[in-house]
Write a protein that holds these residues in place. Structure first.
Motif, mmCIF file in Angstrom:
data_model
loop_
_atom_site.group_PDB
_atom_site.id
_atom_site.type_symbol
_atom_site.label_atom_id
_atom_site.label_comp_id
_atom_site.label_asym_id
_atom_site.label_seq_id
_atom_site.Cartn_x
_atom_site.Cartn_y
_atom_site.Cartn_z
ATOM 1 N N PHE A 133 -0.783 2.618 15.217
ATOM 2 C CA PHE A 133 0.023 3.300 16.234
ATOM 3 C C PHE A 133 -0.177 4.800 16.087
ATOM 4 N N ASP A 134 0.185 5.540 17.123
ATOM 5 C CA ASP A 134 0.151 6.995 17.101
ATOM 6 C C ASP A 134 1.572 7.534 17.020
ATOM 7 N N LEU A 135 1.738 8.603 16.265
ATOM 8 C CA LEU A 135 3.028 9.296 16.141
ATOM 9 C C LEU A 135 2.859 10.709 16.658
ATOM 10 N N LYS A 136 3.636 11.073 17.665
ATOM 11 C CA LYS A 136 3.635 12.442 18.191
ATOM 12 C C LYS A 136 4.906 13.129 17.733
ATOM 13 N N SER A 155 7.813 10.355 18.833
ATOM 14 C CA SER A 155 7.562 9.237 19.748
ATOM 15 C C SER A 155 6.359 8.439 19.267
ATOM 16 N N ILE A 156 6.430 7.135 19.525
ATOM 17 C CA ILE A 156 5.382 6.198 19.127
ATOM 18 C C ILE A 156 4.608 5.751 20.365
ATOM 19 N N SER A 157 3.296 5.670 20.229
ATOM 20 C CA SER A 157 2.459 5.168 21.325
ATOM 21 C C SER A 157 1.227 4.491 20.720
ATOM 22 N N GLY A 158 0.422 3.906 21.593
ATOM 23 C CA GLY A 158 -0.839 3.310 21.136
ATOM 24 C C GLY A 158 -0.668 2.172 20.153
ATOM 25 N N ILE A 159 0.405 1.379 20.295
ATOM 26 C CA ILE A 159 0.658 0.292 19.359
ATOM 27 C C ILE A 159 -0.361 -0.828 19.565
ATOM 28 N N ALA A 160 -0.940 -1.293 18.461
ATOM 29 C CA ALA A 160 -1.889 -2.409 18.533
ATOM 30 C C ALA A 160 -1.834 -3.176 17.219
#
Length: 533
Positions: free
Chosen positions: A497-500, A477-482
């Motif tokens: 971005f962050d990848l979990k 999952s991708i989060s923290g997109i900037a």
């Protein structure tokens, strides 16, 4: 040519074309540097005649090269090879043109299969005969025991001052150029057979070279070669030019035509292959391995697809052998590039990784369906080439087939790139979550990725201009997109971005910047191994 950090691959020889020319009229050929009695008698030569020889070879079983004086060559190790010097007064001026001076490599322990070399002028070819007098060989050196006519390991094209070379061919079907900054790096080769498969890889070799000054008005040197291997024979014409750019750097351009004749079925045939080295870079130097910040000959694979999409895939040093394929139809170009030209990023003032050439392949005819293959092997040293890239046609090569591939191969600083797109100029990653948090407060199993793009396309764009990052992952999952313009840096844009993730299977990432429906950058691809997250 500096081979201190490259293992020399073997080369070879065979009967060549003499059988088919015996009844043809002979004509004298002028060549400076070597006395005329150190050439064999002239015989007619053309690319079509060379292909006839390749076709003939393919009809018979492969005959491995005969190693001349194996006991003698076994004693010519690396140190003994360095003691041998080619005599500058024996330099061959191909076509009597001072800017095509050629010298030969001596056979040795690591390049022990003899190669034949001929000079062509006016449709006539004369083979150079190996003789001790061509080299400066110290008294008592093992090479004194090598017989006349034994052959050579390869050749190199010298600069006008004869102090450096800018093109070299030695071992199997390998050749390379010092490129824009007179610094050797990655190598090209004529063909790749069954690379990175469960079966052994095959290394066909160029057994005979013919060198001819180009009759074209803008010059160049034509390098012809006869390829021979267990599954294939082929005729190659490589029209080679070295051009000086306005900034004083060089561009070496080769227009290559390969006429291939299959001896046997081949599961995977690689067209326009080249090999490079990647130990670690800005994103993969996770623990101290060496005092230098980065060590690599190339830092990414670039692809220009048949539909016009530009792809950039940073090279990695994987935990195990990985083959990534980029399917396409009629690709416009691909290559291994060294984009990072900043000395401070390498700090190596001995072999200058920032000066390593990039290589770009442009098909000159439609190549149909297939895929660009990127093969990455794990390594813990800079000594070995561990990266391979090539085009693999969808149609497998079958015994008895004739296949022709034409392409332009350029050794250059960087490929032409449209001003309407931003380029990837850096990839970094680290612990996920907001910066500044205590390590134990960071989210588990999460990795942050930061990508910098640069280009005139970003002129006038700001945080409120509607630029967005499009990013996808094959799993996780991708989060923290900037995404935003880098403060104080013109035409530079940052995406993060962050990848979990969970599990151990590799994860493929894909990202680019867009504004509305229009892409602003090339497509960034990456492969993540969760064990390192």
């Amino acid at each position: 040519m500096n081979n201190s950090r490259r293992v020399l691959l073997k080369s070879g020889a065979s009967l060549g074309l003499a059988w088919m020319f015996a009844a043809r009229p002979l004509k004298a050929i002028a060549a400076t540097g070597i006395p005329q009695n150190e050439f064999k008698a002239p015989v007619p030569f053309s690319f079509d005649l060379l292909e006839e020889e390749a076709r003939r070879l393919a009809q018979y079983s492969y005959e491995p090269p005969v190693n001349p004086s194996p006991g003698v060559l076994a004693e010519i190790d690396y140190d003994q090879t360095q003691r041998i010097r080619y005599r500058t007064d024996r330099t061959v001026r191909v076509g009597n043109a001072d800017h095509y001076p050629v010298q030969f490599f001596h056979l040795n322990k690591y390049a022990s299969d003899p190669v034949r070399i001929s000079v062509v002028e006016g449709g006539q070819a004369r083979e150079v005969i190996y003789n001790h007098d061509l080299f400066e060989i110290p008294v008592g050196h093992p090479a004194e025991g090598l017989r006349a006519g034994a052959g050579f390991a390869g050749f190199r094209i010298m600069a006008d001052d004869l102090k450096t070379d800018w093109f070299a061919a030695i071992g199997a079907s390998y050749f390379r150029s010092s490129g824009p900054f007179n610094q050797y790096g990655l190598s090209a080769r004529g063909i790749a057979i069954n690379t990175a498969m469960s079966k052994p890889e095959e290394f066909p070799r160029f057994k005979h070279y013919w060198l001819e000054a180009s009759p074209e008005p803008d010059g160049g040197i034509n390098v012809y070669a006869l390829l021979d291997g267990p599954s294939i024979a082929g005729a190659y014409c490589m029209k080679t030019k070295r051009k000086t750019e306005p900034d004083g750097s060089y561009r070496v351009v080769m227009e290559i035509e390969a006429r291939l004749h299959m001896r046997a079925d081949v599961d995977r045939i690689g067209i326009a292959p080249f090999s490079s080295m990647f130990w670690y870079g800005e994103d993969t130097h996770l623990e101290p391995r060496d005092w230098r910040p980065e060590i690599h000959d190339s830092d990414g694979l670039a692809v220009l697809t048949g539909n016009g999409e530009r792809i950039w895939r940073p090279i990695i040093n994987p935990p195990h052998v990985m083959t990534n394929t980029f399917s396409d139809r009629d690709p416009r170009g691909f290559g291994l590039l060294q984009r990072d030209r900043n000395f401070d990023h390498y700090l190596d003032d001995g072999i200058f990784y920032e000066k390593r050439p990039s290589v770009w392949v442009e098909p000159l005819d439609p190549w149909g369906e297939g895929a660009v293959h990127l093969i990455e092997l794990p390594t813990d040293t800079e000594t070995w080439d561990n990266i391979v890239a090539c085009w693999v046609p969808k149609e497998k090569a079958k015994s008895g087939q004739r296949r022709v591939f034409r392409y332009r191969l350029s050794w250059l600083d960087d490929i032409p790139f449209p001003k309407t797109l931003g380029q990837t100029i850096g990839t970094w990653s680290g612990i996920g979550g907001p910066p500044g948090l205590n390590f134990n407060a960071r989210p588990a199993g999460t990795r942050k990725f930061v990508i910098d793009f640069a280009g005139e396309i970003f002129e006038g764009l700001g945080r409120d201009s509607g630029v967005e990052l499009v990013v996808n992952c094959s799993r996780g999952s991708i989060s923290g997109i900037a995404t935003y313009p880098v403060v104080g840096q013109r035409h530079r844009w940052r995406a993060m971005f962050d990848l979990k993730v969970a599990g151990l299977d590799p994860i493929d990432l894909r990202a680019y910047l867009r504004k509305g429906d229009a892409a602003l950058t090339e497509t960034w691809l990456y492969q993540v191994f969760p064990a390192s997250v």
